[in-house]
Design a protein around this motif. Structure first.
Motif, short mmCIF file in Angstrom:
data_model
loop_
_atom_site.label_atom_id
_atom_site.label_comp_id
_atom_site.label_asym_id
_atom_site.label_seq_id
_atom_site.Cartn_x
_atom_site.Cartn_y
_atom_site.Cartn_z
N THR A 1 17.20 -73.48 -114.08
CA THR A 1 18.52 -73.00 -113.67
C THR A 1 18.44 -71.62 -113.02
O THR A 1 19.04 -71.37 -111.97
N LEU A 2 17.68 -70.72 -113.64
CA LEU A 2 17.52 -69.37 -113.07
C LEU A 2 16.83 -69.42 -111.71
O LEU A 2 17.21 -68.69 -110.79
N PHE A 3 15.83 -70.29 -111.58
CA PHE A 3 15.11 -70.39 -110.31
C PHE A 3 16.01 -70.94 -109.21
O PHE A 3 16.01 -70.42 -108.08
N VAL A 4 16.76 -71.98 -109.52
CA VAL A 4 17.65 -72.56 -108.51
C VAL A 4 18.71 -71.54 -108.09
O VAL A 4 19.02 -71.39 -106.90
N GLY A 5 19.26 -70.81 -109.07
CA GLY A 5 20.24 -69.78 -108.73
C GLY A 5 19.65 -68.69 -107.86
O GLY A 5 20.29 -68.25 -106.89
N TRP A 6 18.43 -68.26 -108.19
CA TRP A 6 17.78 -67.23 -107.37
C TRP A 6 17.48 -67.75 -105.97
O TRP A 6 17.67 -67.04 -104.98
N LEU A 7 17.01 -69.01 -105.88
CA LEU A 7 16.68 -69.58 -104.57
C LEU A 7 17.92 -69.72 -103.69
O LEU A 7 17.90 -69.38 -102.50
N VAL A 8 19.01 -70.20 -104.29
CA VAL A 8 20.25 -70.35 -103.52
C VAL A 8 20.76 -68.98 -103.07
O VAL A 8 21.19 -68.80 -101.92
N ASP A 9 20.67 -67.99 -103.95
CA ASP A 9 21.15 -66.65 -103.60
C ASP A 9 20.31 -66.04 -102.48
O ASP A 9 20.86 -65.41 -101.56
N GLN A 10 19.00 -66.21 -102.53
CA GLN A 10 18.15 -65.68 -101.46
C GLN A 10 18.42 -66.38 -100.13
O GLN A 10 18.44 -65.73 -99.06
N THR A 11 18.66 -67.69 -100.19
CA THR A 11 18.96 -68.42 -98.95
C THR A 11 20.26 -67.94 -98.34
O THR A 11 20.35 -67.70 -97.12
N LEU A 12 21.29 -67.79 -99.18
CA LEU A 12 22.57 -67.31 -98.67
C LEU A 12 22.48 -65.88 -98.17
O LEU A 12 23.14 -65.51 -97.19
N LEU B 1 24.67 -76.30 -113.59
CA LEU B 1 23.36 -76.94 -113.57
C LEU B 1 22.72 -76.95 -114.96
O LEU B 1 22.15 -77.97 -115.38
N LEU B 2 22.84 -75.85 -115.69
CA LEU B 2 22.26 -75.79 -117.03
C LEU B 2 22.93 -76.80 -117.97
O LEU B 2 22.25 -77.52 -118.72
N ALA B 3 24.26 -76.86 -117.93
CA ALA B 3 24.96 -77.82 -118.80
C ALA B 3 24.59 -79.25 -118.44
O ALA B 3 24.40 -80.10 -119.33
N ALA B 4 24.47 -79.54 -117.14
CA ALA B 4 24.09 -80.91 -116.73
C ALA B 4 22.68 -81.26 -117.19
O ALA B 4 22.43 -82.38 -117.67
N LEU B 5 21.75 -80.32 -117.07
CA LEU B 5 20.38 -80.58 -117.52
C LEU B 5 20.31 -80.79 -119.02
O LEU B 5 19.55 -81.65 -119.52
N LEU B 6 21.09 -80.01 -119.77
CA LEU B 6 21.08 -80.17 -121.23
C LEU B 6 21.66 -81.51 -121.65
O LEU B 6 21.18 -82.12 -122.62
N LEU B 7 22.66 -81.98 -120.92
CA LEU B 7 23.23 -83.29 -121.26
C LEU B 7 22.30 -84.43 -120.87
O LEU B 7 22.25 -85.47 -121.56
#
Length: 336
Positions: A15-26, A53-59
């Motif tokens: 989750t942290l990696f995806v958030g960082w990647l999306v933020d860098q892209t934007l 994303l974190l809640a979906a992965l946990l479920l």
């Protein structure tokens, strides 16, 4: 026990990696397109995106079920609530970013300032209405995850008519302001940035919501007015079609005043100031009394602020001109 903990840690890191990647892209897209504010607006979606994303992965991966086997249903229900709430939060942020991008695009292709203000007001109210609808749906989805709420759902629907009548009577003022806000947004009677006068108070419209309107007065005070006022009572809108206004100055002068010289001085002053828009001006004698004459100087300006400044500057200049060059033109009290 180690495998569920590893799965939980992997979900958090992903989750942290995806958030960082999306933020860098934007961030890179915003640097390449500085004139498009949509990318900076979408960067504000990072936290709700990560929570979703974190809640979906946990479920999906069920690591919590293995860590808390005795409280599986409670924990999963909590994660489901977090997923629904974060989805609502994310949707509100995306809606705000999309509407801001639409307004930015419209602002670049339209030169008419009045249309830009109108669209800005309309999109602002659309954003508020959309956010309210999204949060109502989100809260409804949260409540429906509880068994008790699903059980009483039929009885609630059966009594919805009576509740609606009671709520309508109790919230008549709030509903009136709500529909008045929608009417203001799409009838183009008042917009953000307009200069209005109501009950002797002049101000600039600073904010329009579904329930109230904020005016910034000339001394920087804020006047908060219910939006229903603007659909039920008359008011002045100085900038609805054209922001230009006519300024006028009255001078009480002596009968010996050289009107032609004063008129030429007014023309010279207006030609040399940036406050005058170059359209119209005049200087005429509008009235006379046994002791004085009334001289009115009129001139146009591009907006209300320039009109007020031009009015003050013209009065000061004409009085100084008469004092220095024609002191006999200033009024005086005769005792004989």
């Amino acid at each position: 026990m180690l495998w569920p903990l590893a799965s939980l840690l992997t979900a958090i890191l992903a989750t942290l990696f995806v958030g960082w990647l999306v933020d860098q892209t934007l961030q890179r897209l915003a640097a390449r397109h500085p004139d498009a504010p949509v990318w900076e607006s979408l960067r504000r979606c990072r936290i709700p995106l990560q929570l979703t994303l974190l809640a979906a992965l946990l479920l999906l991966s069920h690591p919590i079920r293995r860590i808390f086997p005795s409280e599986d249903s409670v924990v999963l229900h909590t994660v489901l609530l977090a997923l629904i709430a974060s989805l609502g939060w994310l949707t509100v942020r995306i809606l705000a970013a999309v509407l801001e991008a639409v307004f930015s695009r419209y602002e670049t292709i339209t030169e008419d300032a009045s249309r830009v203000q109108r669209v800005r007001t309309q999109l602002g109210l659309v954003r508020r209405v959309g956010a309210a609808v999204i949060w109502v749906v989100t809260v409804g989805a949260l409540l429906l995850t509880f068994d008790a709420m699903r059980t009483v759902g039929a009885s609630l629907l059966a009594s919805a008519g009576l509740i609606g009548i009671v709520a309508g009577i109790a919230a008549q003022s709030a509903l009136g302001n709500f529909f008045a806000g929608l009417q203001i947004a799409f009838s183009d009677t008042v917009r953000i940035g307009d200069t209005v006068v109501l009950e002797g108070q002049q101000g600039t419209v600073e904010e329009i919501t579904l329930s109230y309107l904020v005016l910034r007065l000339w001394d920087y005070r804020r006047l908060v007015v219910p939006v229903s006022y603007f659909v039920s009572k008359p008011f002045e809108n100085w900038t609805r079609r054209d922001p230009g206004l006519l300024a006028w100055v009255l001078l009480h002068l002596d009968h010996r005043t050289p009107i032609d010289a004063l008129r030429a001085e007014l023309e010279r002053f207006l030609t040399g100031t940036d406050l005058w828009d170059g359209e119209e001006w005049s200087l005429t004698v509008t009235d006379t009394t046994p002791s004085t004459i009334v001289v009115r100087a009129m001139m146009t300006a591009r907006d209300p602020d320039a009109t007020a400044a031009l009015k003050l500057a013209t009065r000061e200049h004409l009085i100084a001109y008469l004092r220095d060059h024609h002191p006999d033109a200033l009024p005086r009290v005769r005792t004989t």
